[in-house]
Design a protein around this motif. Sequence first.
Motif, mmCIF file in Angstrom:
data_model
loop_
_atom_site.group_PDB
_atom_site.id
_atom_site.type_symbol
_atom_site.label_atom_id
_atom_site.label_comp_id
_atom_site.label_asym_id
_atom_site.label_seq_id
_atom_site.Cartn_x
_atom_site.Cartn_y
_atom_site.Cartn_z
ATOM 1 N N ALA A 25 0.827 -1.205 0.000
ATOM 2 C CA ALA A 25 0.000 0.000 0.000
ATOM 3 C C ALA A 25 0.861 1.255 0.000
ATOM 4 O O ALA A 25 0.578 2.226 -0.718
ATOM 5 C CB ALA A 25 -0.932 -0.014 1.208
ATOM 6 N N ALA A 26 1.922 1.243 0.801
ATOM 7 C CA ALA A 26 2.831 2.387 0.820
ATOM 8 C C ALA A 26 3.516 2.550 -0.534
ATOM 9 O O ALA A 26 3.638 3.668 -1.064
ATOM 10 C CB ALA A 26 3.862 2.222 1.930
ATOM 11 N N ALA A 27 3.937 1.431 -1.120
ATOM 12 C CA ALA A 27 4.604 1.483 -2.424
ATOM 13 C C ALA A 27 3.664 1.971 -3.517
ATOM 14 O O ALA A 27 4.109 2.574 -4.508
ATOM 15 C CB ALA A 27 5.154 0.101 -2.779
ATOM 16 N N ALA A 28 2.362 1.716 -3.355
ATOM 17 C CA ALA A 28 1.364 2.167 -4.334
ATOM 18 C C ALA A 28 0.990 3.629 -4.150
ATOM 19 O O ALA A 28 0.147 4.142 -4.881
ATOM 20 C CB ALA A 28 0.119 1.290 -4.230
ATOM 21 N N GLY A 29 1.592 4.286 -3.184
ATOM 22 C CA GLY A 29 1.339 5.706 -2.969
ATOM 23 C C GLY A 29 0.105 6.021 -2.147
ATOM 24 O O GLY A 29 -0.393 7.150 -2.168
ATOM 25 N N SER A 244 -13.132 1.921 -3.068
ATOM 26 C CA SER A 244 -12.113 0.990 -2.584
ATOM 27 C C SER A 244 -11.725 0.002 -3.675
ATOM 28 O O SER A 244 -12.491 -0.249 -4.610
ATOM 29 C CB SER A 244 -12.643 0.197 -1.379
ATOM 30 N N SER A 245 -10.542 -0.588 -3.518
ATOM 31 C CA SER A 245 -10.064 -1.543 -4.523
ATOM 32 C C SER A 245 -10.623 -2.943 -4.327
ATOM 33 O O SER A 245 -10.736 -3.699 -5.278
ATOM 34 C CB SER A 245 -8.540 -1.619 -4.477
ATOM 35 N N ASP A 246 -10.940 -3.333 -3.073
ATOM 36 C CA ASP A 246 -11.287 -4.722 -2.761
ATOM 37 C C ASP A 246 -10.128 -5.632 -3.164
ATOM 38 O O ASP A 246 -10.308 -6.706 -3.742
ATOM 39 C CB ASP A 246 -12.581 -5.138 -3.456
ATOM 40 N N TYR A 247 -8.935 -5.189 -2.835
ATOM 41 C CA TYR A 247 -7.700 -5.873 -3.229
ATOM 42 C C TYR A 247 -7.581 -7.234 -2.555
ATOM 43 O O TYR A 247 -7.799 -7.371 -1.355
ATOM 44 C CB TYR A 247 -6.518 -4.994 -2.839
ATOM 45 N N LEU A 256 -4.088 -2.186 -5.643
ATOM 46 C CA LEU A 256 -4.238 -1.316 -4.485
ATOM 47 C C LEU A 256 -4.394 0.130 -4.951
ATOM 48 O O LEU A 256 -3.628 0.609 -5.795
ATOM 49 C CB LEU A 256 -3.014 -1.429 -3.569
ATOM 50 N N GLY A 257 -5.402 0.805 -4.430
ATOM 51 C CA GLY A 257 -5.634 2.192 -4.802
ATOM 52 C C GLY A 257 -6.318 2.378 -6.136
ATOM 53 O O GLY A 257 -6.423 3.512 -6.621
ATOM 54 N N GLU A 258 -6.804 1.289 -6.746
ATOM 55 C CA GLU A 258 -7.466 1.419 -8.041
ATOM 56 C C GLU A 258 -8.710 2.301 -7.923
ATOM 57 O O GLU A 258 -9.040 3.061 -8.830
ATOM 58 C CB GLU A 258 -7.831 0.040 -8.590
ATOM 59 N N TYR A 259 -9.423 2.171 -6.822
ATOM 60 C CA TYR A 259 -10.510 3.091 -6.471
ATOM 61 C C TYR A 259 -10.243 3.590 -5.068
ATOM 62 O O TYR A 259 -9.723 2.848 -4.223
ATOM 63 C CB TYR A 259 -11.876 2.399 -6.552
#
Length: 284
Positions: A25-29, A244-247, A256-259
């Motif tokens: 999640a951190a890497a995805a910004g 939300s992504s529902d990852y 992650l972070g798609e929505y």
Amino acid sequence: MRIDLHTHSTASDGTDTPAELVRGAAAAGLDVVALTDHDTVGGHAEARAALPAGLTLVTGAELSCRLDGVSLHMLAYLFDPEEPDFARERELVRDDRVPRARGMVAKLRELGVPVTWEQVARIAGDGAVGRPHIATALVDLGVIGSVSDAFTSEWLANDGRAYVEKHELDPFDAIRLVKAAGGVTVFAHPLAVKRGSCVPESAIAELAAAGLDGIEVDHMDHDAPTRARLRGLAADLGLLASGSSDYHGSRKTCRLGEYTTDPEVYGEIVRRATGAFPVPGTGG
């Protein structure tokens, strides 16, 4: 701020460990991520311990519910996990997952699929076993091409040949239990028709009247017209509209972070919660 309020780890049916998830999640910004495994808080401690600096963790769970024969999922945020009545109900739902999964394996074998319970249990590991684990077994056996292919009437959808029901909460009880534990409720992917039957909008209105806080609007299973319809419904009913992504890691195609959720909506969720507080990362 980039805020993703719906993710899963290996504590339920995701493929990332809680530690891997928060690092991802951190890497995805992302600035904020919620860990909402199915009917369990088992991944929260590991996620907290690994939380990178600059990332805030929202503790939560995705609750299995049923209304008038229709399955639905309720996201619960920032509740007290030790509140006894709510903890007891989560345990009842979790305990029913194993016999339910065994029942689906038995049905699949009757249909000629050479899947075994040992194979499914190995895939689930220590996580709360569910349909995605069985779907992964079907992919490994070459029966289907992807996990999503299992969620059809041919296999594991709610009307599927190998579907077995499990103990699920009444959503009105879920709202009451979460509120008593100081938490906030958001109806997850309420119009995800590709997953099966959905409750009518009249039921969403009744849930809103009973104290539902919000609905998940921006989600991979909602097309643009559906998102617009839900946004209007949320406005009409005075509900928060989240995204939300529902990852689930490699089990689904979403990232992650798609929505994401609007920071003002996130702020209101935090304001309403009294059972727990978001956890700021310190570089654990």
